[in-house]
Motif scaffolding. Sequence first.
Motif, mmCIF file in Angstrom:
data_model
loop_
_atom_site.group_PDB
_atom_site.id
_atom_site.type_symbol
_atom_site.label_atom_id
_atom_site.label_comp_id
_atom_site.label_asym_id
_atom_site.label_seq_id
_atom_site.Cartn_x
_atom_site.Cartn_y
_atom_site.Cartn_z
ATOM 1 N N LYS A 71 0.743 -1.200 0.130
ATOM 2 C CA LYS A 71 0.055 0.155 0.040
ATOM 3 C C LYS A 71 0.763 1.337 -0.076
ATOM 4 O O LYS A 71 1.801 1.350 0.977
ATOM 5 C CB LYS A 71 -0.951 -0.021 1.268
ATOM 6 C CG LYS A 71 -1.926 1.251 1.172
ATOM 7 C CD LYS A 71 -2.900 1.358 2.199
ATOM 8 C CE LYS A 71 -3.727 2.404 1.951
ATOM 9 N NZ LYS A 71 -4.650 2.702 2.941
ATOM 10 N N ASN A 72 0.403 2.253 -0.933
ATOM 11 C CA ASN A 72 0.979 3.384 -0.975
ATOM 12 C C ASN A 72 0.430 4.319 -0.086
ATOM 13 O O ASN A 72 -0.585 4.768 -0.438
ATOM 14 C CB ASN A 72 1.185 3.906 -2.430
ATOM 15 C CG ASN A 72 2.058 5.141 -2.745
ATOM 16 O OD1 ASN A 72 1.736 6.053 -1.637
ATOM 17 N ND2 ASN A 72 2.418 5.605 -3.717
ATOM 18 N N MET A 73 1.022 4.543 1.286
ATOM 19 C CA MET A 73 0.246 5.189 2.112
ATOM 20 C C MET A 73 -0.156 6.558 1.892
ATOM 21 O O MET A 73 -1.173 7.084 2.125
ATOM 22 C CB MET A 73 0.856 5.084 3.363
ATOM 23 C CG MET A 73 1.071 3.862 3.946
ATOM 24 S SD MET A 73 -0.230 2.985 4.452
ATOM 25 C CE MET A 73 -1.019 3.844 5.622
ATOM 26 N N SER A 74 0.785 7.394 0.954
ATOM 27 C CA SER A 74 0.457 8.738 0.715
ATOM 28 C C SER A 74 -0.579 8.776 -0.675
ATOM 29 O O SER A 74 -1.269 9.866 -0.557
ATOM 30 C CB SER A 74 1.715 9.382 0.300
ATOM 31 O OG SER A 74 2.511 8.587 -0.831
ATOM 32 N N ARG A 75 -0.663 7.919 -1.531
ATOM 33 C CA ARG A 75 -1.731 8.072 -2.665
ATOM 34 C C ARG A 75 -2.660 6.963 -2.407
ATOM 35 O O ARG A 75 -3.805 7.234 -3.395
ATOM 36 C CB ARG A 75 -0.953 7.886 -3.802
ATOM 37 C CG ARG A 75 0.099 8.605 -4.020
ATOM 38 C CD ARG A 75 1.129 8.534 -5.453
ATOM 39 N NE ARG A 75 0.064 8.554 -6.577
ATOM 40 C CZ ARG A 75 0.353 8.063 -7.748
ATOM 41 N NH1 ARG A 75 1.397 7.429 -7.981
ATOM 42 N NH2 ARG A 75 -0.604 8.290 -8.662
ATOM 43 N N GLY A 76 -2.928 6.199 -1.341
ATOM 44 C CA GLY A 76 -4.066 5.403 -1.189
ATOM 45 C C GLY A 76 -4.171 4.271 -2.294
ATOM 46 O O GLY A 76 -5.340 3.946 -2.739
ATOM 47 N N ILE A 77 -2.940 3.835 -2.987
ATOM 48 C CA ILE A 77 -3.042 2.711 -3.705
ATOM 49 C C ILE A 77 -2.437 1.275 -3.364
ATOM 50 O O ILE A 77 -1.484 1.103 -2.497
ATOM 51 C CB ILE A 77 -2.174 3.103 -5.084
ATOM 52 C CG1 ILE A 77 -2.615 4.423 -5.459
ATOM 53 C CG2 ILE A 77 -1.975 1.916 -6.176
ATOM 54 C CD1 ILE A 77 -1.484 4.971 -6.642
ATOM 55 N N HIS A 135 4.410 1.495 2.061
ATOM 56 C CA HIS A 135 5.440 2.510 1.840
ATOM 57 C C HIS A 135 4.799 3.932 1.598
ATOM 58 O O HIS A 135 3.455 4.247 1.349
ATOM 59 C CB HIS A 135 6.175 1.959 0.641
ATOM 60 C CG HIS A 135 5.214 2.099 -0.780
ATOM 61 N ND1 HIS A 135 5.160 3.041 -1.525
ATOM 62 C CD2 HIS A 135 4.622 0.755 -1.094
ATOM 63 C CE1 HIS A 135 4.185 2.705 -2.714
ATOM 64 N NE2 HIS A 135 4.153 1.353 -2.403
ATOM 65 N N ASP A 136 5.697 4.898 1.357
ATOM 66 C CA ASP A 136 5.350 6.305 0.977
ATOM 67 C C ASP A 136 5.434 6.826 -0.435
ATOM 68 O O ASP A 136 5.221 7.976 -0.782
ATOM 69 C CB ASP A 136 6.187 7.358 2.066
ATOM 70 C CG ASP A 136 7.470 7.460 1.649
ATOM 71 O OD1 ASP A 136 8.126 6.706 0.628
ATOM 72 O OD2 ASP A 136 8.114 7.894 2.341
ATOM 73 N N GLY A 137 5.662 5.799 -1.301
ATOM 74 C CA GLY A 137 5.823 6.072 -2.656
ATOM 75 C C GLY A 137 7.195 5.806 -3.100
ATOM 76 O O GLY A 137 7.474 5.798 -4.260
ATOM 77 N N VAL A 138 8.189 5.806 -2.213
ATOM 78 C CA VAL A 138 9.666 5.686 -2.449
ATOM 79 C C VAL A 138 10.339 4.912 -1.432
ATOM 80 O O VAL A 138 10.808 3.989 -1.884
ATOM 81 C CB VAL A 138 10.407 7.064 -2.241
ATOM 82 C CG1 VAL A 138 12.009 6.933 -2.646
ATOM 83 C CG2 VAL A 138 9.803 7.974 -3.465
ATOM 84 N N ARG A 139 9.881 5.070 -0.044
ATOM 85 C CA ARG A 139 10.596 4.517 0.861
ATOM 86 C C ARG A 139 9.607 3.221 1.725
ATOM 87 O O ARG A 139 8.443 3.660 1.789
ATOM 88 C CB ARG A 139 11.210 5.348 2.162
ATOM 89 C CG ARG A 139 12.049 6.204 1.518
ATOM 90 C CD ARG A 139 13.641 5.678 1.814
ATOM 91 N NE ARG A 139 14.615 6.477 1.202
ATOM 92 C CZ ARG A 139 15.486 5.864 0.187
ATOM 93 N NH1 ARG A 139 15.256 4.641 -0.177
ATOM 94 N NH2 ARG A 139 16.286 6.616 -0.400
ATOM 95 N N MET A 140 10.217 2.346 1.983
ATOM 96 C CA MET A 140 9.286 1.399 2.828
ATOM 97 C C MET A 140 9.076 1.981 4.240
ATOM 98 O O MET A 140 9.700 2.669 4.841
ATOM 99 C CB MET A 140 9.988 0.129 3.107
ATOM 100 C CG MET A 140 10.268 -0.614 1.940
ATOM 101 S SD MET A 140 9.020 -1.004 0.472
ATOM 102 C CE MET A 140 7.789 -1.895 1.595
#
Length: 142
Positions: A71-77, A135-140
């Motif tokens: 899950k990309n926590m910053s984008r909700g994917i 992750h945040d889109g880049v880092r775990m």
Amino acid sequence: MSDSRHSVSVAGVIVDDQGRALLIQRRDNGHWEAPGGVLEQDEDIITGLRREVQEETGLDVTPIALTGVYKNMSRGIVALVFRCKAENGTLQETNESSAFRWVTAGEVIELADEAFAIRVVDALTNHASVPVRQHDGVRMLP
């Protein structure tokens, strides 16, 4: 009020006979990733996986195993990643991919952002259970 909707994406880590994974270089941002994308609303998971991989590589694949949920926590994917085998087709550049590279687990760590490299490493590793990571889109994230 926050938006509680998520999108679901799929990615196919295509593995060759030498245990290497296929990465595409995305045209939009130049990043190296496994081919994939967002499922359409009325599309089942496997159909969407096959469509996305075919659109980005020209290859027809068969999924072998679900190898991770991310899950990309910053984008909700939420991303579902599958180890795949190429069955037919010819590897070709597309509107979405500008280059390809077959890589080992060690090489993907050098080429891709951590959040995308881990998907390939997980797909090349035989885990006892499917990893679930964020992750945040880049880092775990922990």
